[in-house]
Design a protein around this motif. Structure first.
Motif, short mmCIF file in Angstrom:
data_model
loop_
_atom_site.label_atom_id
_atom_site.label_comp_id
_atom_site.label_asym_id
_atom_site.label_seq_id
_atom_site.Cartn_x
_atom_site.Cartn_y
_atom_site.Cartn_z
N LEU A 30 -6.99 -5.70 -6.26
CA LEU A 30 -7.12 -4.26 -6.15
C LEU A 30 -7.72 -3.65 -7.40
O LEU A 30 -7.36 -4.04 -8.52
CB LEU A 30 -5.75 -3.61 -5.95
CG LEU A 30 -4.91 -4.03 -4.76
CD1 LEU A 30 -3.45 -3.76 -5.03
CD2 LEU A 30 -5.38 -3.28 -3.53
N ILE A 65 -6.36 3.61 -4.30
CA ILE A 65 -7.04 2.31 -4.21
C ILE A 65 -8.53 2.56 -4.07
O ILE A 65 -8.97 3.24 -3.14
CB ILE A 65 -6.52 1.50 -3.01
CG1 ILE A 65 -5.03 1.21 -3.18
CG2 ILE A 65 -7.32 0.20 -2.85
CD1 ILE A 65 -4.37 0.60 -1.94
N SER A 89 0.83 -1.21 0.00
CA SER A 89 0.00 0.00 0.00
C SER A 89 0.86 1.26 0.00
O SER A 89 0.50 2.26 -0.62
CB SER A 89 -0.99 -0.02 1.17
OG SER A 89 -0.31 -0.08 2.40
#
Length: 146
Positions: free
Chosen positions: A47, A31, A21
């Motif tokens: 994702l 995201i 991340s």
């Protein structure tokens, strides 16, 4: 109406999700939806991001195993039966759902819509059947607005 999903093979060890991340955040990649399926030793992180091709490159350059997959995203009323109606339409058409997960939405207090990412056995048929039954589908250009 298909959108690109990134799938990342992730070792099940402390800090891996943080590392991934952070790589995306540092690259300015937003995201919009995610899910994690795991076992004792590894997981698959799925994702939906603002720039899938760039995200794929960033993650591959970091030594991660990454793939792009085509999925669909539906917009359904956030009310009792909204989800049931959409999946019944697919079921009645003989379309199998391999997996699904929700999108991260904005301003849920005022927005009465839920967004669901679907991996199905036949994207083209699913798109046609959902559209014929009035289920809105999202395009890649819609993602920054949800």
């Amino acid at each position: 109406m298909k959108i690109k999903q990134i799938s990342v093979f992730v070792e099940n060890k402390e800090g891996r999700l943080s590392e991934i991340s952070t790589l995306l955040a540092d690259a300015g990649i937003h995201i919009r939806a995610l899910c994690m399926a795991d076992t004792t030793d590894f997981g698959i992180l799925r994702l939906i991001v603002s720039n899938p091709e760039h995200a794929q490159k960033i993650l591959k350059d970091a030594g991660l195993t990454v793939s792009l997959t085509q999925v669909i995203a539906v917009s359904i009323p956030d009310q009792v039966g909204g989800f049931a109606r959409a999946v019944k339409i697919l079921s009645d058409a003989g379309i199998s759902i391999e997996y699904l997960y929700p999108s991260i939405g904005r301003d849920q207090e005022h927005d009465k819509t839920a967004y669901i990412i679907l991996r199905v056995n036949d994207n083209e048929r699913a798109i046609a059947v959902l559209q014929a039954n009035g289920i809105p589908l999202l395009k890649e250009t819609d993602l920054p607005h949800i």
